[in-house]
Write a protein that holds these residues in place. Structure first.
Motif, PDB file in Angstrom:
ATOM      1  N   SER A 137       0.851  -1.189   0.000  1.00  0.00           N
ATOM      2  CA  SER A 137       0.000   0.000   0.000  1.00  0.00           C
ATOM      3  C   SER A 137       0.882   1.232   0.000  1.00  0.00           C
ATOM      4  CB  SER A 137      -0.920   0.020   1.228  1.00  0.00           C
ATOM      5  OG  SER A 137      -0.173   0.269   2.417  1.00  0.00           O
ATOM      6  N   GLU A 138       0.314   2.353  -0.383  1.00  0.00           N
ATOM      7  CA  GLU A 138       1.097   3.594  -0.395  1.00  0.00           C
ATOM      8  C   GLU A 138       1.596   3.934   1.005  1.00  0.00           C
ATOM      9  OE1 GLU A 138       2.193   5.164  -3.072  1.00  0.00           O
ATOM     10  OE2 GLU A 138       1.239   3.468  -4.097  1.00  0.00           O
ATOM     11  N   ARG A 139       0.760   3.680   2.006  1.00  0.00           N
ATOM     12  CA  ARG A 139       1.152   3.993   3.381  1.00  0.00           C
ATOM     13  C   ARG A 139       2.361   3.173   3.816  1.00  0.00           C
ATOM     14  NH1 ARG A 139      -1.439   1.704   8.809  1.00  0.00           N
ATOM     15  NH2 ARG A 139      -0.429   3.067  10.334  1.00  0.00           N
ATOM     16  N   THR A 140       2.315   1.860   3.584  1.00  0.00           N
ATOM     17  CA  THR A 140       3.402   1.009   4.068  1.00  0.00           C
ATOM     18  C   THR A 140       4.646   1.134   3.198  1.00  0.00           C
ATOM     19  OG1 THR A 140       2.390  -0.871   2.898  1.00  0.00           O
ATOM     20  CG2 THR A 140       1.882  -0.596   5.256  1.00  0.00           C
ATOM     21  N   ARG A 141       4.478   1.378   1.898  1.00  0.00           N
ATOM     22  CA  ARG A 141       5.654   1.641   1.059  1.00  0.00           C
ATOM     23  C   ARG A 141       6.377   2.891   1.548  1.00  0.00           C
ATOM     24  NH1 ARG A 141       1.673   0.850  -3.249  1.00  0.00           N
ATOM     25  NH2 ARG A 141       1.743  -1.341  -3.914  1.00  0.00           N
ATOM     26  N   ALA A 142       5.598   3.902   1.923  1.00  0.00           N
ATOM     27  CA  ALA A 142       6.210   5.140   2.423  1.00  0.00           C
ATOM     28  C   ALA A 142       6.984   4.892   3.712  1.00  0.00           C
ATOM     29  CB  ALA A 142       5.134   6.201   2.639  1.00  0.00           C
ATOM     30  N   MET A 143       6.475   3.985   4.561  1.00  0.00           N
ATOM     31  CA  MET A 143       7.228   3.634   5.771  1.00  0.00           C
ATOM     32  C   MET A 143       8.591   3.054   5.412  1.00  0.00           C
ATOM     33  SD  MET A 143       4.476   1.833   8.302  1.00  0.00           S
ATOM     34  CE  MET A 143       2.988   2.681   8.855  1.00  0.00           C
ATOM     35  N   LEU A 144       8.587   2.101   4.501  1.00  0.00           N
ATOM     36  CA  LEU A 144       9.856   1.485   4.126  1.00  0.00           C
ATOM     37  C   LEU A 144      10.778   2.473   3.422  1.00  0.00           C
ATOM     38  CD1 LEU A 144       8.753  -2.081   2.931  1.00  0.00           C
ATOM     39  CD2 LEU A 144       9.396  -1.294   5.217  1.00  0.00           C
ATOM     40  N   ASP A 145      10.204   3.439   2.724  1.00  0.00           N
ATOM     41  CA  ASP A 145      11.026   4.468   2.076  1.00  0.00           C
ATOM     42  C   ASP A 145      11.800   5.298   3.098  1.00  0.00           C
ATOM     43  OD1 ASP A 145      10.254   3.740  -0.463  1.00  0.00           O
ATOM     44  OD2 ASP A 145       8.708   5.300  -0.635  1.00  0.00           O
ATOM     45  N   ARG A 146      11.298   5.349   4.333  1.00  0.00           N
ATOM     46  CA  ARG A 146      11.969   6.148   5.364  1.00  0.00           C
ATOM     47  C   ARG A 146      13.142   5.410   6.007  1.00  0.00           C
ATOM     48  NH1 ARG A 146       6.518   7.410   6.712  1.00  0.00           N
ATOM     49  NH2 ARG A 146       6.577   6.240   8.689  1.00  0.00           N
ATOM     50  N   GLN A 147      13.297   4.133   5.698  1.00  0.00           N
ATOM     51  CA  GLN A 147      14.422   3.398   6.258  1.00  0.00           C
ATOM     52  C   GLN A 147      15.735   3.885   5.629  1.00  0.00           C
ATOM     53  OE1 GLN A 147      13.519  -0.701   5.395  1.00  0.00           O
ATOM     54  NE2 GLN A 147      12.299  -0.961   7.257  1.00  0.00           N
ATOM     55  N   PRO A 148      16.828   3.848   6.389  1.00  0.00           N
ATOM     56  CA  PRO A 148      18.116   4.226   5.820  1.00  0.00           C
ATOM     57  C   PRO A 148      18.507   3.301   4.671  1.00  0.00           C
ATOM     58  CG  PRO A 148      18.240   4.094   8.222  1.00  0.00           C
ATOM     59  CD  PRO A 148      16.916   3.523   7.826  1.00  0.00           C
ATOM     60  N   GLU A 149      19.237   3.824   3.709  1.00  0.00           N
ATOM     61  CA  GLU A 149      19.681   3.025   2.566  1.00  0.00           C
ATOM     62  C   GLU A 149      20.503   1.810   3.010  1.00  0.00           C
ATOM     63  OE1 GLU A 149      22.187   3.640  -1.620  1.00  0.00           O
ATOM     64  OE2 GLU A 149      21.986   5.286  -0.171  1.00  0.00           O
ATOM     65  N   GLU A 150      21.213   1.954   4.126  1.00  0.00           N
ATOM     66  CA  GLU A 150      22.062   0.874   4.615  1.00  0.00           C
ATOM     67  C   GLU A 150      21.272  -0.389   4.966  1.00  0.00           C
ATOM     68  OE1 GLU A 150      25.363   0.199   5.234  1.00  0.00           O
ATOM     69  OE2 GLU A 150      25.811   1.921   3.964  1.00  0.00           O
ATOM     70  N   VAL A 151      19.990  -0.243   5.279  1.00  0.00           N
ATOM     71  CA  VAL A 151      19.187  -1.412   5.653  1.00  0.00           C
ATOM     72  C   VAL A 151      19.209  -2.443   4.527  1.00  0.00           C
ATOM     73  CG1 VAL A 151      16.851  -2.214   6.197  1.00  0.00           C
ATOM     74  CG2 VAL A 151      17.743  -0.125   7.257  1.00  0.00           C
ATOM     75  N   GLY A 152      19.096  -1.977   3.301  1.00  0.00           N
ATOM     76  CA  GLY A 152      19.153  -2.897   2.173  1.00  0.00           C
ATOM     77  C   GLY A 152      20.571  -3.232   1.752  1.00  0.00           C
ATOM     78  N   PHE A 153      21.469  -2.268   1.875  1.00  0.00           N
ATOM     79  CA  PHE A 153      22.838  -2.429   1.388  1.00  0.00           C
ATOM     80  C   PHE A 153      23.581  -3.525   2.149  1.00  0.00           C
ATOM     81  CE2 PHE A 153      27.214  -0.687   0.569  1.00  0.00           C
ATOM     82  CZ  PHE A 153      27.151  -0.776  -0.811  1.00  0.00           C
ATOM     83  N   ARG A 154      23.145  -3.817   3.378  1.00  0.00           N
ATOM     84  CA  ARG A 154      23.824  -4.814   4.202  1.00  0.00           C
ATOM     85  C   ARG A 154      23.444  -6.253   3.856  1.00  0.00           C
ATOM     86  NH1 ARG A 154      22.481  -1.169   9.388  1.00  0.00           N
ATOM     87  NH2 ARG A 154      24.243   0.268   9.262  1.00  0.00           N
ATOM     88  N   THR A 155      22.515  -6.456   2.951  1.00  0.00           N
ATOM     89  CA  THR A 155      22.143  -7.804   2.523  1.00  0.00           C
ATOM     90  C   THR A 155      23.362  -8.543   1.979  1.00  0.00           C
ATOM     91  OG1 THR A 155      19.984  -6.915   1.883  1.00  0.00           O
ATOM     92  CG2 THR A 155      20.564  -9.095   1.028  1.00  0.00           C
TER      93      THR A 155
END
Length: 383
Positions: free
Chosen positions: A247-265
């Motif tokens: 949903s737009e609401r939950t996508r926006a939440m994940l958009d607020r996460q730091p870029e490092e959250v994904g980069f550490r995969t």
């Protein structure tokens, strides 16, 4: 512990994971949620190919995981997932912490439903929240969410529900009707659901799993799902988990996460996940047959474990055993380890509702399980 020969045990003891290094070699480790089975060939080949290509640098994005997971979710659960809605991070615990950090304010209550996966009690404070316990209800027909209790805590200010679905340690697959009601309650109070669905690939053939985001439009508006190949395909150390928002609401939440959250995969974990979700179905089905067979074995052997009872799980390779009728005290796993040299997971770690219980991992050879059950029987019957 003197045991008859167990096929493959010597090879297993050469592993360096926590399961095989936490205890001495005279202990059979059936505690932590790792299986003993060899990796799916497609998964092993994908990881080996990554290493052979010297391609073990930083993970530069989700790769093909969104596409392969979308196909897997559709085949296994009839859940249509937009690959663009799949984001990666290291593991499901990180999904939980980093999602809570953008979903709640410091000090906000977060609901959990014990007995439940022990790290939940720690992940919420790590994210700045406060643990709010609404224990599962135990009825004649099994466990269920205490929906009125959850509603009361939402009314009192809880801002999130951390759902375990399927539920660890019980193997409970929450009915879709309960999930739909939960979504409506959460929506009515402007809260969010984080649904830990790490054990979803391990739902048993007779049971039906409905992902939280597939329950209703309301669920999609309030929910973020955490998935991984790690439990289903025995990849806990590969460090790749999925965050799914719809949903737009939950996508926006994940958009607020730091870029490092994904980069550490882990790039190795990403390769493993791509292969598991794309080509691992046959291996997974065979593994589930072994797990169900081991649960059948446990069920046949229960009369030998004087006073131990259970409710058979509908998912995963974990059995929640009730030792309260055995005289082994509040933490029966301690007695079984001390006197039987079998390591179970301590029940009280799952919350006060786990007093008198222990969790047993049946993701092993049936011969090993039989030997462990012999040892537990000796401990219980000499108590």
């Amino acid at each position: 512990m003197s045991t008859p020969p167990i096929p493959g045990l010597a090879e297993l003891r050469r592993r360096t994971s926590a399961k095989w290094t936490t205890y001495p070699d005279d202990v059979l480790p059936l505690f932590v949620a790792e299986m003993d089975f060899p990796l799916a060939p497609a998964v092993a080949e994908a990881m080996i190919a990554q290493v052979a290509a010297s391609d073990v640098g930083y993970c530069g994005g989700p790769g093909r995981v969104g596409h392969t997971f979308s196909g897997f979710a559709d085949r296994r659960w009839g859940w249509p997932v937009d690959p663009a809605d799949v984001r990666l991070t290291t593991d499901v615990s990180v999904v939980i912490v980093e999602t809570l950090r953008v979903a709640i304010e410091p000090g906000d209550p977060v609901i959990i439903t014990p007995p439940v996966y022990p790290p939940f009690f720690e992940l919420i404070p790590e994210a700045g929240g406060r643990v709010c316990e609404v224990p599962l209800l135990a009825g004649d027909d099994g466990w269920s969410l205490d929906l009125p209790g959850i509603e009361r805590e939402l009314q009192a200010g809880a801002r999130a529900v951390l759902l375990c679905h399927p539920h660890n340690p019980l193997g409970l697959v929450h009915p879709s009707a309960d999930l739909a009601t939960l979504a409506e309650l959460v929506a009515a109070h402007g809260a969010v659901v984080i649904s830990d669905e790490i054990h979803a690939p391990l739902v048993h053939p007779h049971a039906r799993f409905t992902p939280f985001l597939a329950v209703s439009e309301t669920a999609r508006n309030v929910g973020i799902a955490a998935h991984s190949a790690s439990k289903g395909f025995n990849l806990a150390g590969a460090k790749c988990a999925l965050m799914v928002a719809a949903s737009e609401r939950t996508r926006a939440m994940l958009d607020r996460q730091p870029e490092e959250v994904g980069f550490r995969t882990s790039i190795l974990g990403r390769a493993a996940a791509e292969a598991a979700f794309e080509s691992g179905d046959d291996w997974l089905d065979a593994t589930l047959r072994t797990i169900v067979g081991n649960l059948d074995l446990l069920e046949r052997r229960l009369p030998d474990l004087g006073g131990v009872t259970w409710r058979r799980p509908d998912a995963s390779y974990l059995a929640w055993l009730d030792f309260r009728g055995t005289g082994l005290g509040d933490d029966p796993a301690a007695a079984v380890l001390d006197r039987g040299r079998v390591a179970l997971h301590s029940g009280p770690a799952f919350g006060t509702q786990g007093v008198g219980f222990a969790r047993l991992n049946v993701g092993c050879a049936p011969e090993l399980l039989n030997v462990a059950l012999d040892a537990i029987s000796d401990v219980v019957n000499s108590a």
